[in-house]
Design a protein around this motif. Structure first.
Motif, PDB file in Angstrom:
ATOM      1  N   GLU A 118       5.597  -6.921  -2.583  1.00  0.00           N
ATOM      2  CA  GLU A 118       4.212  -7.245  -2.931  1.00  0.00           C
ATOM      3  C   GLU A 118       4.074  -8.735  -3.176  1.00  0.00           C
ATOM      4  OE1 GLU A 118       1.168  -4.909  -5.503  1.00  0.00           O
ATOM      5  OE2 GLU A 118       2.069  -6.337  -6.878  1.00  0.00           O
ATOM      6  N   TYR A 147       1.691   3.805  -3.181  1.00  0.00           N
ATOM      7  CA  TYR A 147       0.715   4.683  -3.819  1.00  0.00           C
ATOM      8  C   TYR A 147       0.691   6.095  -3.253  1.00  0.00           C
ATOM      9  CZ  TYR A 147      -1.019   0.371  -5.889  1.00  0.00           C
ATOM     10  OH  TYR A 147      -1.123  -0.803  -6.582  1.00  0.00           O
ATOM     11  N   GLY A 168     -11.624   0.369  -1.916  1.00  0.00           N
ATOM     12  CA  GLY A 168     -10.473   0.792  -2.702  1.00  0.00           C
ATOM     13  C   GLY A 168     -10.895   1.395  -4.026  1.00  0.00           C
ATOM     14  N   ASP A 202     -12.044   4.651   0.182  1.00  0.00           N
ATOM     15  CA  ASP A 202     -10.639   4.723  -0.231  1.00  0.00           C
ATOM     16  C   ASP A 202      -9.834   5.340   0.908  1.00  0.00           C
ATOM     17  OD1 ASP A 202      -9.165   4.318  -3.025  1.00  0.00           O
ATOM     18  OD2 ASP A 202      -8.213   6.007  -2.030  1.00  0.00           O
ATOM     19  N   VAL A 203      -8.524   5.116   0.880  1.00  0.00           N
ATOM     20  CA  VAL A 203      -7.661   5.704   1.920  1.00  0.00           C
ATOM     21  C   VAL A 203      -7.378   7.173   1.651  1.00  0.00           C
ATOM     22  CG1 VAL A 203      -6.559   3.518   2.528  1.00  0.00           C
ATOM     23  CG2 VAL A 203      -5.554   4.958   0.737  1.00  0.00           C
ATOM     24  N   SER A 232       0.821   6.462  -7.815  1.00  0.00           N
ATOM     25  CA  SER A 232      -0.483   6.303  -8.457  1.00  0.00           C
ATOM     26  C   SER A 232      -0.398   6.579  -9.952  1.00  0.00           C
ATOM     27  CB  SER A 232      -1.502   7.241  -7.800  1.00  0.00           C
ATOM     28  OG  SER A 232      -1.700   6.879  -6.443  1.00  0.00           O
ATOM     29  N   ASN A 242      -3.417  -9.315  -2.850  1.00  0.00           N
ATOM     30  CA  ASN A 242      -2.315  -8.666  -2.134  1.00  0.00           C
ATOM     31  C   ASN A 242      -2.299  -9.005  -0.651  1.00  0.00           C
ATOM     32  OD1 ASN A 242      -2.821  -5.726  -4.157  1.00  0.00           O
ATOM     33  ND2 ASN A 242      -1.331  -7.356  -4.482  1.00  0.00           N
ATOM     34  N   LYS A 294       0.813  -1.216   0.000  1.00  0.00           N
ATOM     35  CA  LYS A 294       0.000   0.000   0.000  1.00  0.00           C
ATOM     36  C   LYS A 294       0.846   1.266   0.000  1.00  0.00           C
ATOM     37  CE  LYS A 294      -0.773   0.009   5.035  1.00  0.00           C
ATOM     38  NZ  LYS A 294      -1.832  -0.053   6.067  1.00  0.00           N
ATOM     39  N   TRP A 295       2.134   1.156   0.379  1.00  0.00           N
ATOM     40  CA  TRP A 295       2.974   2.356   0.432  1.00  0.00           C
ATOM     41  C   TRP A 295       3.573   2.726  -0.921  1.00  0.00           C
ATOM     42  CZ3 TRP A 295       1.199   4.683   4.258  1.00  0.00           C
ATOM     43  CH2 TRP A 295       0.861   4.001   5.436  1.00  0.00           C
ATOM     44  N   THR A 344      -7.333  -7.148  -6.071  1.00  0.00           N
ATOM     45  CA  THR A 344      -6.624  -6.616  -4.896  1.00  0.00           C
ATOM     46  C   THR A 344      -6.610  -7.593  -3.735  1.00  0.00           C
ATOM     47  OG1 THR A 344      -7.275  -4.395  -5.585  1.00  0.00           O
ATOM     48  CG2 THR A 344      -6.471  -4.632  -3.343  1.00  0.00           C
ATOM     49  N   ASP A 395      -9.645   2.382   5.710  1.00  0.00           N
ATOM     50  CA  ASP A 395      -8.833   1.248   5.296  1.00  0.00           C
ATOM     51  C   ASP A 395      -9.718   0.002   5.308  1.00  0.00           C
ATOM     52  OD1 ASP A 395      -7.068  -0.939   5.168  1.00  0.00           O
ATOM     53  OD2 ASP A 395      -5.516   0.080   6.317  1.00  0.00           O
TER      54      ASP A 395
END
Length: 322
Positions: A282, A39, A86, A113-114, A44, A166, A36-37, A163, A141
């Motif tokens: 990932e 993005y 998401g 979404d975050v 993005s 992941n 997740k880091w 997703t 989250d």
């Protein structure tokens, strides 16, 4: 038309999570960082570029599958509220919104979404294009805030893009249990999954010839340098994507070209890398239809519809909470 925005995740929460994840991953053996880091704003943009690469089939394949099946999904579901986990730009979701509107059941869309900024931007565009549609955004989250999803209406929760792959198996099981708990019996879950395909097709999707995925992978080090005062020599790490046949997932690694010492100032942490050491960034699990059905069944869902593309690379599965 009404538009609401619930905020369950702030910048301070994200900063605390990054610190905790970086400390845990960089001190583990073997080292890892959660995907997740990737993005931030640059990450993005890079991911959007990846989705347009010739090697990267998942996004366009799932979109084409949605184009073909959205009306059947809407008729089978009958939900008046679509919740998307998401959601990002909500681009593919428009296919579902259009289909549910054609089925005359749609009243409400709940994007989660975050990123508060991404949600606000997506909701503004949707408000212009779907007059009369109730919008209720949730900044949160999906691994932590499923119990805070708005409960109005008869909901179908969509989780697209593969997703779920992941998440590691224990995380996946916990996520599905939490989602089932958040839903009422009879409400639905639409799951998008990547399927197990020939590694000769799959691996290049995560290791493209143009090197965009490599830049995307290394971007997590730029994030640590900027946010946590780390001094990673980003160019001293190579990108690697490998197929793990036993676990049926792709692993992305960053591989240190040389021995080095990295300081993460904000964590007061010093990290040693050996030459050739791999750090996992990932995992992207792929599935078989029987496995998806079993996974959902164990979490309290009953599959009521499933669709795959002609080449059986991506699947959509509609399940009802029982």
């Amino acid at each position: 038309m009404t538009a609401l925005l619930d905020i369950h995740l702030t910048g301070a929460d994200a900063d605390a999570a990054l610190r905790a994840d970086a400390r845990a991953g960089l001190t583990a053996a073997p080292k890892y960082l959660p995907p997740k880091w990737f993005y931030d704003a640059r990450g993005s943009v890079l991911f959007e570029q990846i989705t347009e690469l010739p090697e990267y089939f998942p996004t366009r394949t799932e979109r084409a599958l949605l184009e073909r099946t959205a009306d059947a999904i809407a008729i089978t579901s009958g939900a008046d509220t679509i919740v998307e986990l998401g959601s990002g730009s909500s681009a593919k979701t428009r296919l579902l919104l259009d289909a549910f509107r054609r089925a005359e059941s749609l009243r409400r869309y709940v994007p989660q979404d975050v990123s508060e900024s991404a949600l606000r931007e997506a909701m503004a565009a949707l408000a212009a294009d779907y007059p009369g549609l109730e919008l209720h955004g949730v900044v949160g989250d999906f691994t932590a805030h499923l119990d805070r999803l708005p409960s109005e209406g008869h909901r179908m929760v969509a989780f697209l893009g593969g997703t779920i792959g992941n998440l590691l198996p224990p995380e996946r099981a916990a996520f599905l249990r939490a989602l089932r708990t958040a839903l009422r019996p009879g409400e639905q879950f639409l799951l998008g999954t990547g399927l197990v395909v020939d590694p000769a097709v799959l691996v290049p999707a995560y290791d493209d010839a143009a090197g965009v995925t490599a830049e995307f992978n290394r971007n997590v080090l730029h994030v640590l340098n900027r946010e946590l005062g780390a001094d990673f020599d980003v160019d001293a790490f190579d990108h690697e994507a490998v197929w793990d046949a036993g676990n049926e997932w792709i692993e992305m690694h960053l591989v240190a070209r040389r021995a080095m010492t990295v300081t993460v100032a904000e964590l007061d942490l010093t990290v040693q890398f050996a030459a050739g050491e791999e750090m996992c960034t990932e995992v992207s699990a792929k599935f078989r239809p029987s496995g998806v059905r079993n996974m959902l069944g164990e979490a309290g869902f009953r599959v009521v519809g499933s669709w795959a593309d002609r080449d059986e690379r991506m699947a959509l599965t509609l399940a009802t909470a029982v």
